[in-house]
Design a protein around this motif. Structure first.
Motif, PDB file in Angstrom:
ATOM      1  N   ALA A 101       0.589  -1.364   0.077  1.00 53.49           N
ATOM      2  CA  ALA A 101      -0.224  -0.004  -0.048  1.00 53.49           C
ATOM      3  C   ALA A 101       0.798   1.244   0.069  1.00 53.49           C
ATOM      4  O   ALA A 101       0.315   2.395  -0.600  1.00 53.49           O
ATOM      5  N   PRO A 149       3.742   3.966  -1.353  1.00 44.80           N
ATOM      6  CA  PRO A 149       4.194   4.337  -2.469  1.00 44.80           C
ATOM      7  C   PRO A 149       5.557   3.976  -2.497  1.00 44.80           C
ATOM      8  O   PRO A 149       6.480   4.293  -1.612  1.00 44.80           O
ATOM      9  N   HIS A 150       6.281   3.669  -3.721  1.00 44.84           N
ATOM     10  CA  HIS A 150       7.841   3.290  -3.834  1.00 44.84           C
ATOM     11  C   HIS A 150       8.072   3.841  -5.082  1.00 44.84           C
ATOM     12  O   HIS A 150       7.405   4.178  -6.061  1.00 44.84           O
ATOM     13  N   THR A 151       9.536   4.005  -5.105  1.00 44.61           N
ATOM     14  CA  THR A 151      10.232   4.459  -6.534  1.00 44.61           C
ATOM     15  C   THR A 151      11.003   3.523  -6.913  1.00 44.61           C
ATOM     16  O   THR A 151      11.959   2.901  -6.174  1.00 44.61           O
ATOM     17  N   PRO A 183       0.546  -0.208  -9.820  1.00 45.08           N
ATOM     18  CA  PRO A 183      -0.367   0.709  -9.484  1.00 45.08           C
ATOM     19  C   PRO A 183       0.190   2.327  -9.505  1.00 45.08           C
ATOM     20  O   PRO A 183       1.168   2.338  -9.352  1.00 45.08           O
ATOM     21  N   GLU A 184      -0.577   3.186  -9.784  1.00 40.74           N
ATOM     22  CA  GLU A 184      -0.221   4.484 -10.054  1.00 40.74           C
ATOM     23  C   GLU A 184       0.568   5.278  -8.757  1.00 40.74           C
ATOM     24  O   GLU A 184       1.150   6.191  -9.012  1.00 40.74           O
ATOM     25  N   ARG A 185       0.168   4.795  -7.594  1.00 45.95           N
ATOM     26  CA  ARG A 185       1.090   5.079  -6.419  1.00 45.95           C
ATOM     27  C   ARG A 185       2.455   5.134  -6.374  1.00 45.95           C
ATOM     28  O   ARG A 185       3.246   5.707  -5.686  1.00 45.95           O
ATOM     29  N   HIS A 186       3.075   3.986  -7.444  1.00 48.16           N
ATOM     30  CA  HIS A 186       4.423   3.891  -7.590  1.00 48.16           C
ATOM     31  C   HIS A 186       5.132   4.607  -8.713  1.00 48.16           C
ATOM     32  O   HIS A 186       4.235   4.986  -9.743  1.00 48.16           O
ATOM     33  N   ARG A 187       6.268   5.093  -8.343  1.00 50.92           N
ATOM     34  CA  ARG A 187       6.761   5.986  -9.505  1.00 50.92           C
ATOM     35  C   ARG A 187       8.065   5.176  -9.939  1.00 50.92           C
ATOM     36  O   ARG A 187       8.812   4.598  -9.360  1.00 50.92           O
TER      37      ARG A 187
END
Length: 527
Positions: free
Chosen positions: A127, A129-131, A147-151
């Motif tokens: 859940a 966010p990660h780069t 998922p869009e939360r990850h960069r």
């Protein structure tokens, strides 16, 4: 080399070799050779990109790579950029790896194409966010998504970085890498190894078995196994070449040793046993080897004898050490091959080993007890795990940290240490340290809370366990279904090959489950 408070030794040594002899071979894999100049430039580009994300702070980078060009370059880049890396498997990702990733909370995830699928599977359920920095892909492949939360940062950003980088200076307590091992509660334990720990190891091992700049050294360990650190760190500090077998397959090793002129060998003993099983340890088969070291398992003397006949020109060494004491803590030069199991020798320079009896006193010569380790190689404790740290680490009389290894040993009249297995139920399977209690905890949960005992079985012809079986208490347990569920919660080498049911598991006189009695019963019935 510089003072320990300055640039990490590996980074400094590699930079010097690249400047002095840029065309010198540093890495051989996949049929290609890469020079010190090549690897220095690539690792500098990656280090520049890491530095943009971390600002030179000693933050965690989760490493999802194989033993690839970009995998090794990323490790070097972490050393240069002041970060530390924690390696994860590129296949057989299980629940304990997800737990480990959650504990780590990495500032950056580094992935090559071989590890990207595993990382995507993990991040799909995470859940936070990660780069993600793609080391060798400009973008995610069409068959993968996050998922869009990850960069996601593509490798083109690395290509745009400068091929020069000023390495970040760090103190001895800054972390170099972190390895996860199985824990007694079923949760993985993180072992954070500092630059001070690693420098102490490099000092000690160089006195025992020095590697030369003209050497060609094997690289046979997965990056998730801390013995891989020995491979690249010792090799590159010496200015030598690191050789990865084609396809990472054991059966290609004989050709690699002969065709590529390997001079330094390092493996677990079971690799030699497997090669011998396939008739690849013929007398004088490897005359070019000058050094050979073994670690990770007890070393049978008959196996040493077989290796000595195949590599008559090699000096042979048996090394011992838990991850908590940085790679290998003791070393033994085998001058006369014994009978049974070879000794593990004496502590490396600057380290100390104590053998402590059940009453807490130091054992006499010849008396068996728990092997406890102290010195600059011993880590400060487990990652974010005070209870586990308190159980295994304490302050020694001189103020240093004392690690209780859980291994049984005795010291002979010459001061040489001899290994006698585990004090508890921790075993070695395929070179990996495994706590059977951790498997029990997972199985019990999956089986609805029934009592479970797992066993390291069956043994190979050397007596080393090759897998796991388990017994559940009660009836109505669907063993095949439970095994299938285990495949999503345990690494492949920990998944039981078979699960049995018993009306009641054996107990000792204190009312505790008796694993030894269960093993004896199983062996009596199954041979």
């Amino acid at each position: 080399m510089t003072d320990i408070a300055g640039i990490p030794r590996l980074a400094e040594a590699f930079i010097k070799h690249a400047a002095d002899e840029p065309a010198r071979t540093a890495l051989v894999l996949g049929g290609r050779s890469f020079s010190y100049g090549d690897l220095d430039a690539l690792s500098n580009r990656i280090a520049n990109r890491i530095h943009l994300e971390t600002g030179g702070r000693n933050l965690a980078c989760a490493l999802f790579t194989g033993r690839s060009l970009h995998g090794f370059a990323a490790i070097l880049a972490c050393f240069k950029a002041g970060a530390f890396y924690a390696p994860f498997p590129v296949r057989d990702l299980a629940a304990n790896h997800r737990d480990a990733f959650g504990q780590l909370a990495p500032a950056l995830c580094l992935a090559d194409r071989s590890g990207l699928k595993a990382l995507c599977e993990l991040l799909a359920e995470d859940a936070a966010p990660h780069t993600v920095l793609l080391l060798d892909l400009a973008e995610l492949p069409e068959n993968m998504s996050l998922p869009e939360r990850h960069r996601v940062i593509g490798s083109n950003s690395i290509d745009q970085m400068a091929a020069v980088f000023d390495p970040v200076a760090c103190g001895p307590d800054a972390l170099a890498y972190l390895m996860f091992t199985s824990g007694s509660t079923g949760k993985p334990k993180g072992v954070p190894v500092s630059h001070g720990n690693l420098h102490a190891y490099l000092d000690g091992i160089s006195e025992v078995m020095p590697v030369r700049r003209e050497d060609r050294c094997t690289q046979l360990f997965e990056l998730t196994f801390d013995l891989s650190v020995h491979d690249y760190a010792v090799t590159w500090c010496a200015g030598a070449a690191l050789h990865v077998p084609d396809g990472e397959k054991i059966l290609t090793l004989p050709d690699m040793v002969r065709d590529q002129g390997i001079t330094v060998w390092f493996s677990v003993p079971s690799v030699i046993a497997l090669m011998d099983q396939f008739h690849q340890m013929k007398p004088d088969g490897y005359p070019g080897l000058r050094l050979a070291a073994f670690c990770g398992e007890a070393l049978p003397s008959n196996l040493v004898r077989t290796f000595a006949e195949a590599a008559p020109g090699a000096e042979l060494f048996n090394l011992y050490g838990p991850t908590e004491a940085t790679i290998a803590f003791t070393g033994y030069r085998i001058e006369t091959i014994g009978e049974g199991i070879e000794p593990i020798g004496r502590p490396l320079a600057g380290q100390e080993a104590l053998i402590i009896g059940p009453d807490g006193r130091e054992c006499e010569v010849g008396e068996m007890g728990e092997l406890c380790l102290t010195g600059r190689q011993v880590v400060a404790g487990y990652w974010l795990a005070e209870q586990e740290t308190g159980r295994c680490f304490e302050e020694a009389e001189n103020g240093d940290i004392l690690y209780h290894s859980g291994d049984l040993a005795h010291r002979d009249e010459n001061g040489c240490l001899h290994f006698h297995g585990r004090l508890d139920d921790q075993v070695k399977i395929r070179g990996y340290r495994v706590e059977l209690a951790a498997i029990d905890a997972v199985l019990s949960e999956l089986a609805g809370g029934c009592r479970v005992m797992s066993l390291a079985w069956p043994p190979d012809r050397l007596g080393n366990p090759t897998g796991v079986i388990a017994y559940c208490e009660g009836t109505g347990i669907d063993g095949e279904a439970l095994i299938a569920r285990c495949e999503n919660h345990l690494p492949a080498y920990l998944v039981p090959k078979k699960i049995y049911s018993l009306d009641q598991l054996p107990m000792n006189r204190n009312g505790k489950l008796d694993r030894k009695a269960l093993l004896a019963r199983h062996e009596e019935r199954n041979g």
